[in-house]
Design a protein around this motif. Sequence first.
Motif, PDB file in Angstrom:
ATOM      1  N   LEU A  41       0.826  -1.208   0.000  1.00  0.00           N
ATOM      2  CA  LEU A  41       0.000   0.000   0.000  1.00  0.00           C
ATOM      3  C   LEU A  41       0.859   1.256   0.000  1.00  0.00           C
ATOM      4  O   LEU A  41       0.564   2.223  -0.699  1.00  0.00           O
ATOM      5  CB  LEU A  41      -0.925   0.008   1.223  1.00  0.00           C
ATOM      6  CG  LEU A  41      -2.109  -0.936   1.165  1.00  0.00           C
ATOM      7  CD1 LEU A  41      -2.828  -0.961   2.518  1.00  0.00           C
ATOM      8  CD2 LEU A  41      -3.074  -0.515   0.081  1.00  0.00           C
ATOM      9  N   TYR A  42       1.939   1.247   0.773  1.00  0.00           N
ATOM     10  CA  TYR A  42       2.832   2.403   0.810  1.00  0.00           C
ATOM     11  C   TYR A  42       3.451   2.646  -0.563  1.00  0.00           C
ATOM     12  O   TYR A  42       3.495   3.778  -1.042  1.00  0.00           O
ATOM     13  CB  TYR A  42       3.933   2.187   1.852  1.00  0.00           C
ATOM     14  CG  TYR A  42       4.968   3.283   1.826  1.00  0.00           C
ATOM     15  CD1 TYR A  42       4.704   4.530   2.391  1.00  0.00           C
ATOM     16  CD2 TYR A  42       6.201   3.084   1.214  1.00  0.00           C
ATOM     17  CE1 TYR A  42       5.644   5.545   2.354  1.00  0.00           C
ATOM     18  CE2 TYR A  42       7.147   4.092   1.171  1.00  0.00           C
ATOM     19  CZ  TYR A  42       6.865   5.320   1.743  1.00  0.00           C
ATOM     20  OH  TYR A  42       7.792   6.322   1.686  1.00  0.00           O
ATOM     21  N   LYS A  43       3.910   1.572  -1.204  1.00  0.00           N
ATOM     22  CA  LYS A  43       4.516   1.711  -2.530  1.00  0.00           C
ATOM     23  C   LYS A  43       3.500   2.230  -3.542  1.00  0.00           C
ATOM     24  O   LYS A  43       3.820   3.072  -4.376  1.00  0.00           O
ATOM     25  CB  LYS A  43       5.094   0.382  -3.003  1.00  0.00           C
ATOM     26  CG  LYS A  43       6.370   0.012  -2.307  1.00  0.00           C
ATOM     27  CD  LYS A  43       6.920  -1.305  -2.817  1.00  0.00           C
ATOM     28  CE  LYS A  43       8.199  -1.675  -2.107  1.00  0.00           C
ATOM     29  NZ  LYS A  43       8.730  -2.972  -2.541  1.00  0.00           N
ATOM     30  N   MET A  44       2.264   1.732  -3.464  1.00  0.00           N
ATOM     31  CA  MET A  44       1.230   2.186  -4.388  1.00  0.00           C
ATOM     32  C   MET A  44       0.940   3.662  -4.192  1.00  0.00           C
ATOM     33  O   MET A  44       0.832   4.418  -5.158  1.00  0.00           O
ATOM     34  CB  MET A  44      -0.044   1.361  -4.207  1.00  0.00           C
ATOM     35  CG  MET A  44       0.055  -0.040  -4.750  1.00  0.00           C
ATOM     36  SD  MET A  44      -1.352  -1.091  -4.335  1.00  0.00           S
ATOM     37  CE  MET A  44      -2.738  -0.105  -4.807  1.00  0.00           C
ATOM     38  N   SER A  45       0.821   4.107  -2.959  1.00  0.00           N
ATOM     39  CA  SER A  45       0.517   5.512  -2.699  1.00  0.00           C
ATOM     40  C   SER A  45       1.709   6.390  -3.067  1.00  0.00           C
ATOM     41  O   SER A  45       1.536   7.487  -3.593  1.00  0.00           O
ATOM     42  CB  SER A  45       0.118   5.736  -1.244  1.00  0.00           C
ATOM     43  OG  SER A  45       1.216   5.536  -0.384  1.00  0.00           O
TER      44      SER A  45
END
Length: 56
Positions: A41-45
Amino acid sequence: MNGVFTASRMMKASEVLQMCREAKKAPALLIAVELEAKEKLYKMSHDTECVKVQSA
């Protein structure tokens, strides 16, 4: 320990119960899966923010 399971498909109640039993037996595995999901999720955001900055 509180946990939340999500499914990408419809599951039978017995399948959900089975997953809960397995998670209770191996809390370290649950933590590892949670950390992996948070990292994704962090990488996507982060990727989304980079695209917004580049297009501005």
